[in-house]
Design an enzyme around this catalytic site. Structure first.
Site, PDB file in Angstrom:
ATOM      1  N   SER A  94       0.726  -1.144  -0.141  1.00  0.00           N
ATOM      2  CA  SER A  94      -0.115  -0.215  -0.059  1.00  0.00           C
ATOM      3  C   SER A  94       0.602   1.089   0.133  1.00  0.00           C
ATOM      4  O   SER A  94       1.897   0.909   0.278  1.00  0.00           O
ATOM      5  CB  SER A  94      -1.209  -0.180   1.644  1.00  0.00           C
ATOM      6  OG  SER A  94      -1.588   1.443   1.261  1.00  0.00           O
ATOM      7  N   ARG A  95      -0.108   2.121  -0.537  1.00  0.00           N
ATOM      8  CA  ARG A  95       1.196   3.540   0.000  1.00  0.00           C
ATOM      9  C   ARG A  95       1.058   3.837   0.844  1.00  0.00           C
ATOM     10  O   ARG A  95       2.330   4.633   1.503  1.00  0.00           O
ATOM     11  CB  ARG A  95       0.691   5.030  -0.929  1.00  0.00           C
ATOM     12  CG  ARG A  95       0.778   4.398  -2.768  1.00  0.00           C
ATOM     13  CD  ARG A  95      -0.044   5.889  -3.295  1.00  0.00           C
ATOM     14  NE  ARG A  95       0.258   6.014  -4.632  1.00  0.00           N
ATOM     15  CZ  ARG A  95      -0.814   5.193  -5.435  1.00  0.00           C
ATOM     16  NH1 ARG A  95      -2.372   5.253  -5.257  1.00  0.00           N
ATOM     17  NH2 ARG A  95      -0.246   5.815  -6.572  1.00  0.00           N
ATOM     18  N   TYR A 115       4.127   0.765  -3.593  1.00  0.00           N
ATOM     19  CA  TYR A 115       4.139  -0.564  -4.681  1.00  0.00           C
ATOM     20  C   TYR A 115       4.718  -1.193  -4.958  1.00  0.00           C
ATOM     21  O   TYR A 115       4.927  -2.007  -5.537  1.00  0.00           O
ATOM     22  CB  TYR A 115       2.678  -0.755  -5.754  1.00  0.00           C
ATOM     23  CG  TYR A 115       1.465   0.356  -5.280  1.00  0.00           C
ATOM     24  CD1 TYR A 115       0.693  -0.554  -3.654  1.00  0.00           C
ATOM     25  CD2 TYR A 115       0.702   1.494  -6.272  1.00  0.00           C
ATOM     26  CE1 TYR A 115      -0.274   0.219  -3.884  1.00  0.00           C
ATOM     27  CE2 TYR A 115      -0.447   2.144  -5.411  1.00  0.00           C
ATOM     28  CZ  TYR A 115      -1.084   1.307  -3.578  1.00  0.00           C
ATOM     29  OH  TYR A 115      -2.173   1.782  -3.257  1.00  0.00           O
ATOM     30  N   HIS A 168      -5.709   0.934 -12.367  1.00  0.00           N
ATOM     31  CA  HIS A 168      -5.515  -0.357 -12.996  1.00  0.00           C
ATOM     32  C   HIS A 168      -4.326  -0.577 -14.363  1.00  0.00           C
ATOM     33  O   HIS A 168      -3.238  -1.341 -13.462  1.00  0.00           O
ATOM     34  CB  HIS A 168      -6.737  -1.456 -13.101  1.00  0.00           C
ATOM     35  CG  HIS A 168      -7.504  -1.148 -12.201  1.00  0.00           C
ATOM     36  ND1 HIS A 168      -8.524  -2.348 -12.261  1.00  0.00           N
ATOM     37  CD2 HIS A 168      -7.865  -1.974 -10.982  1.00  0.00           C
ATOM     38  CE1 HIS A 168      -9.569  -2.204 -10.775  1.00  0.00           C
ATOM     39  NE2 HIS A 168      -8.632  -2.043 -10.635  1.00  0.00           N
ATOM     40  N   LYS A 173     -12.092  -5.969 -11.987  1.00  0.00           N
ATOM     41  CA  LYS A 173     -12.395  -5.973 -13.265  1.00  0.00           C
ATOM     42  C   LYS A 173     -13.213  -4.531 -12.643  1.00  0.00           C
ATOM     43  O   LYS A 173     -13.202  -4.267 -11.699  1.00  0.00           O
ATOM     44  CB  LYS A 173     -13.743  -6.478 -12.741  1.00  0.00           C
ATOM     45  CG  LYS A 173     -14.536  -6.198 -12.535  1.00  0.00           C
ATOM     46  CD  LYS A 173     -14.958  -8.364 -12.764  1.00  0.00           C
ATOM     47  CE  LYS A 173     -15.240  -8.594 -10.607  1.00  0.00           C
ATOM     48  NZ  LYS A 173     -14.780  -8.412  -9.685  1.00  0.00           N
ATOM     49  N   ASP A 230     -18.721  -0.699 -11.970  1.00  0.00           N
ATOM     50  CA  ASP A 230     -18.746  -1.401 -10.866  1.00  0.00           C
ATOM     51  C   ASP A 230     -19.806  -2.910 -10.303  1.00  0.00           C
ATOM     52  O   ASP A 230     -20.035  -3.950  -9.906  1.00  0.00           O
ATOM     53  CB  ASP A 230     -18.839  -1.271  -9.679  1.00  0.00           C
ATOM     54  CG  ASP A 230     -18.000  -1.503  -8.931  1.00  0.00           C
ATOM     55  OD1 ASP A 230     -18.201  -1.827  -8.109  1.00  0.00           O
ATOM     56  OD2 ASP A 230     -16.489  -0.713  -8.332  1.00  0.00           O
TER      57      ASP A 230
END
Length: 336
Positions: free
Chosen positions: A38-39, A59, A80, A98, A183
């Protein structure tokens, strides 16, 4: 990959869906979560405390981890492409949530990048890996050989629920690829594609938010052979979340949360009389169903395959094109 070895998974962006994925990952014996990134190191540590593995505060550190064989990209849609490319450039196989990207051109860029590097890439369309959905598609016949379950002629599918969250939430923020179609609507669209084939024409209407994202979407589709579909998604209402496939000899009905079913009701029609039977998949549903896509990824890696037959790149690119078309029709545009 050695058929007897375990597969090391790394989770990039440990948000809500990543927690569900990690829980199902523990149910696959030859899979192990080795790291999350994670950041925020604190966020990665919190995720690791719940699910195990190392915590990375970037990352870049995650994709460089030598024990990570596959990176599961679970960041918001808008990131993404960047994050999948980061993993591919580090030589890692990728399972990307997705939709893979915000548009077909970006999805194709990732597919091409994976091909050029000889690396595995799959969109995390867990519904396509669901044993019950696979059972339905395997039972459907063709006009030349209709079989007991007939030829699919009509699909209805819906997915929706009330999204009552802060406007900065990824589901509502246009900068993060928010909206019902990307979504939720991707599931009805994919289901119709799996059952009927690639659509010949889609017509969509939508209600938009004051920030320009689609909140409610309805799609009418025409498919090969004149088959049709009626597909809906909503972020403002608790819709049925069911699906049905009407065939020349009967009907398949999927109950609430059709995108992650554990069984399907088949009703065979003989004149006016109908006989109903519950059917399950040829394999068990693993956890909530994320486990089945984990199994598919690992099966491909052990076979040396760079793509999956269940979620091939062509399907991902086609769905992206379908959504590009529909978003243009309803007046939604994402920057970048």
């Amino acid at each position: 990959m050695d058929s007897s070895s375990t597969t090391g998974w790394g989770v990039l962006a440990p948000g809500r869906i990543a927690h569900n994925f990690a829980r199902d990952l523990t149910l696959v014996p030859d899979a192990r979560l080795v790291a999350s990134g994670s950041r925020s190191l604190e966020r990665a540590q919190e995720f690791a405390s719940q699910h195990g593995g190392r915590a990375h505060g970037s990352y870049e550190e995650l994709v460089a981890d030598p024990e990570v064989d596959v990176v599961y990209v679970a960041s918001p849609h808008a990131f993404h492409e960047e994050h999948t490319m980061l993993a591919l450039e580090a030589g890692k196989a990728v399972l990307c949530e997705k939709p893979m990207t915000l548009d077909a051109a970006a999805t194709q860029r990732l597919v091409t990048a994976a091909e050029e590097r000889g690396l595995f890439l799959m969109e995390a369309m867990w519904m396509a890996c669901n044993p019950v959905v696979r059972r339905i598609t395997s039972l459907l016949g063709t006009p030349e050989a209709p079989g007991e379950h007939g030829v699919a002629r009509q699909v209805h599918a819906d997915l929706g629920f009330v999204v009552d969250r802060d406007p900065s939430d990824r589901l509502l923020d246009p900068a993060l690829g928010g909206g019902a179609l990307l979504d939720m609507g991707i599931y009805p669209l994919t289901f119709a594609h799996l059952v009927l084939g690639e659509p010949e024409r889609l017509v969509g209407v939508a209600g938009l938010s004051d920030r320009g994202i689609d909140l409610d979407v309805a799609v009418a589709g025409r498919y090969p052979g004149g088959a049709t579909a009626a597909l809906t998604s909503s972020m403002t209402s608790n819709s049925p979340r069911t699906a049905s496939v009407a065939t020349t000899t009967g009907r398949f009905d999927l109950e609430t949360d059709f995108h992650s079913p554990t069984r399907v009701l088949w009703t065979a029609y003989d004149g006016k009389a109908g006989t109903s039977t519950w059917l399950e998949g040829e394999e068990p549903v693993i956890g909530r169903g994320y486990g089945n896509e984990v199994v598919e990824v690992q099966r491909c890696l052990r076979a040396g395959a760079l793509t999956s037959d269940l979620v091939p790149p062509g399907l991902s690119v086609s769905l992206a094109r379908q959504m590009d078309d529909l978003l243009t029709q309803v007046g939604v545009a994402y920057d970048g």
